[in-house]
Design an enzyme around this catalytic site. Sequence first.
Site: not given
Length: 260
Positions: A154, A167
């Site tokens: 990501s 995350y």
Amino acid sequence: MTATTNITTKPLTGRVAVVTGASSGIGEACAEHLAQLGARVAVLARRADRLDELVARIGKNGGTAVAIAVDVTDAAAAHAAAGRVAAELGGADLLFNNAGVMLPAPIEELAVDQWQHQIDLNITGLMNVIGAFIPQLVTAAGESGVADLINTSSIAAQNIFPNFAVYAATKAYVTHLSRHLRVELGAKHVRVSAIEPGIVATELQSHVTDEGALQWLAGSRETTEWLTAQDLAETVGFIAALPPRANIQQLTIMPTGQPS
């Protein structure tokens, strides 16, 4: 003429692809696209009904797919899935490691269960799948000269997003692991790539429970056209279809209007 056309339009003919997190979003789109490019595809996720629908759709469009319902956080289940891929498709030479979850929240909320869920799926699940399939990738590369391990990271692995700390840390793990594995496996003709997307419109956002993060996502969607799952599927297909001599180590793909 027919053979030349087939090679051009279906560059992954003869290859076997494994896609995790395939019951929705990026994984689902990627499985369909890889099948369109000629690969036989094993689709892995927990939701068996969604996988069966996906396999039927791929078959209707002329492709070949096998559904394997599995929770990748279970190492034994991941290895059993690898055994099925070997038995039914002859072993994988392309692994798109895509299963993951995003649960942002301020660290002071002490959302320990959410922390653990992200670590279990984004890190432990990733490692379970790598451990299960890497022998097949190495064997396939030795036989044909190329195999691919593509991991979904990501943009959060690089940039700072308040309340996304856990995350983001799991995705930084994915990117850094991928770089190291590329060094280990490149000499064995296994290409390793990390894809770092910006915001992609998938089910991922529906799992978010933190009100602040939900407001931020809603504001972003009003001002920015997000990436689609198909955008990522075509990116994965491009990476896998490169000549064996070429390896994209890390690819960042962002919505044009997303600043960071």
